[in-house]
Scaffold this motif. Structure first.
Motif, short mmCIF file in Angstrom:
data_model
loop_
_atom_site.label_atom_id
_atom_site.label_comp_id
_atom_site.label_asym_id
_atom_site.label_seq_id
_atom_site.Cartn_x
_atom_site.Cartn_y
_atom_site.Cartn_z
N GLN A 199 -3.55 -0.04 5.71
CA GLN A 199 -2.69 1.27 5.78
C GLN A 199 -1.47 1.02 4.76
O GLN A 199 -1.38 -0.02 4.22
CB GLN A 199 -2.27 1.90 7.05
CG GLN A 199 -3.77 2.25 7.91
CD GLN A 199 -4.66 2.96 7.27
OE1 GLN A 199 -4.41 3.94 6.70
NE2 GLN A 199 -5.95 2.58 7.59
N ALA A 200 -0.54 2.02 4.81
CA ALA A 200 0.74 2.26 3.95
C ALA A 200 1.52 1.20 4.40
O ALA A 200 1.91 0.78 5.48
CB ALA A 200 1.28 3.53 3.89
N VAL A 220 0.89 -1.22 0.02
CA VAL A 220 0.14 -0.01 0.00
C VAL A 220 0.92 1.46 0.06
O VAL A 220 1.80 1.47 1.04
CB VAL A 220 -1.02 -0.05 1.21
CG1 VAL A 220 -1.78 1.40 1.34
CG2 VAL A 220 -1.89 -1.26 1.22
N PRO A 221 0.87 2.18 -0.97
CA PRO A 221 1.69 3.27 -0.97
C PRO A 221 1.39 4.12 0.14
O PRO A 221 0.16 4.31 0.91
CB PRO A 221 1.32 3.79 -2.48
CG PRO A 221 0.66 3.03 -3.29
CD PRO A 221 -0.05 2.05 -2.09
N GLN A 222 2.22 5.09 0.28
CA GLN A 222 1.84 6.00 1.34
C GLN A 222 0.76 7.06 0.93
O GLN A 222 0.53 7.41 -0.20
CB GLN A 222 3.27 7.09 1.56
CG GLN A 222 3.29 8.20 2.64
CD GLN A 222 3.13 7.58 3.83
OE1 GLN A 222 3.82 6.63 4.21
NE2 GLN A 222 2.50 8.18 4.90
N GLN A 223 0.02 7.80 2.23
CA GLN A 223 -1.23 8.40 1.79
C GLN A 223 -2.26 7.62 1.14
O GLN A 223 -3.04 8.16 0.25
CB GLN A 223 -0.79 9.85 1.17
CG GLN A 223 -0.19 10.80 2.04
CD GLN A 223 -1.16 11.14 3.33
OE1 GLN A 223 -1.11 10.67 4.46
NE2 GLN A 223 -2.07 12.30 3.05
N SER A 224 -2.25 6.23 1.14
CA SER A 224 -3.47 5.65 0.39
C SER A 224 -3.94 4.56 1.65
O SER A 224 -3.41 4.33 2.60
CB SER A 224 -2.58 4.76 -0.60
OG SER A 224 -2.48 5.60 -1.77
N ASN A 281 -7.36 7.29 -2.35
CA ASN A 281 -6.44 8.05 -2.08
C ASN A 281 -6.73 9.13 -0.76
O ASN A 281 -7.81 9.85 -0.71
CB ASN A 281 -6.11 9.10 -3.22
CG ASN A 281 -4.91 9.77 -3.34
OD1 ASN A 281 -4.27 10.31 -2.11
ND2 ASN A 281 -4.54 10.41 -4.38
#
Length: 287
Positions: free
Chosen positions: A44-45, A25-29, A62
């Protein structure tokens, strides 16, 4: 040979399983995971492992603040004037679970609600106030959107009106009105300047007259003081002469200030400078 095929098949299966179960999971996603079609958890990220063939990522959100363009629409003001208004709003997903299951498309829903709320707010005010009341309109729209978007897990951060465009004939009338107002202000300022100039001139004339009268008054005071001192000196010299001689000629009318001053001046100059004694004037008396 058969054993090699088995190992290759097992390796491919392992790759497929890892590919289907390993999730980054990417950051802020945030990813919403379903277990056999039912909500399981929110990722979470970071790196996560899913249960093969049981869990799957159903929604991806997002978490950054997003800008949504609100298309231009026609609104009618309180005084029945049509204006074209377009805007932009900023929102952010706070609860991925509600954003996934609370509404089908939260961005579309918020955009439509923003348009209807804006039409309602524009309809409450006159055309002249729409330009100066932008801040109030923006705040009211945000307040109304917040009430609805709470159930969708979305927070409306800001709402900004970009343009308010009245019809061309209304714009022309507004320009004429503004031009008339500017000309009116120019005439008023010119008349006020002329009035102030006249007031200043009158004030200067007034001060000049006051100064002249004060100078005349002071001159009269000085002359009166001088005559008073001469009169006092006359009385003093008169008393002195009264002691030295038994005959004096005094004016018949002691209220005649000019005669008193003349005599006082003669006395102050002394006997040597006094003119020859003349006959007594009518009405005079001898002491």
């Amino acid at each position: 040979m058969y054993t090699s095929y088995v190992f290759i098949a097992l390796a491919l299966i392992a790759v497929i399983v890892v590919f289907r179960t390993a999730t980054v999971v990417p950051q802020q996603s945030a990813y919403v995971v379903e277990n056999l079609g039912k909500y399981s958890r929110t990722l979470q990220a970071g790196f996560h492992i899913l249960i093969p063939f049981v869990e799957r990522v159903a929604y991806r959100h997002n978490l950054k603040e997003q800008a949504l363009d609100v298309p231009e629409q026609i609104c009618i003001t309180k005084d029945n004037v049509q204006v074209a208004v377009d805007a932009v709003l900023y929102m952010q997903v706070l609860d991925p679970h509600l954003a996934s299951y609370g509404i089908t498309n939260y961005a579309f829903a918020i955009g439509q609600l923003a348009q209807t709320t804006l039409r309602s707010e524009i309809g409450k005010i006159e055309l002249d106030r729409t330009f100066e009341a932008r801040a109030a309109i923006n705040a009211n729209v945000v307040s109304e959107l917040d009430k609805a978007s709470v159930a969708w897990g979305v927070k409306v951060m800001r709402y900004e009106i970009k343009n308010i465009t009245p019809p061309k004939d209304v714009l022309s009338a507004m320009e004429k009105q503004m031009r008339a107002e500017r000309e009116k202000r120019a005439v008023v300022l010119t008349s006020e300047g002329e009035r102030d100039a006249k007031i200043n001139q009158a004030e200067g004339d007034k001060q000049r007259v006051i100064k002249a009268s004060e100078a005349t008054k002071q001159q009269q005071i000085n002359e009166a003081d001088g005559q008073l001192r001469i009169g006092e000196e006359y009385v003093r010299q008169f008393g002195k002469l009264a002691k030295e001689t038994t005959t004096l000629v005094v004016p018949g009318n002691l209220s005649d200030l000019a005669a008193v001053v003349s005599m006082a001046t003669s006395i102050i100059r002394g006997p040597a400078a006094a003119p020859p004694e003349a006959p007594a004037r009518p009405g005079g008396r001898t002491a």
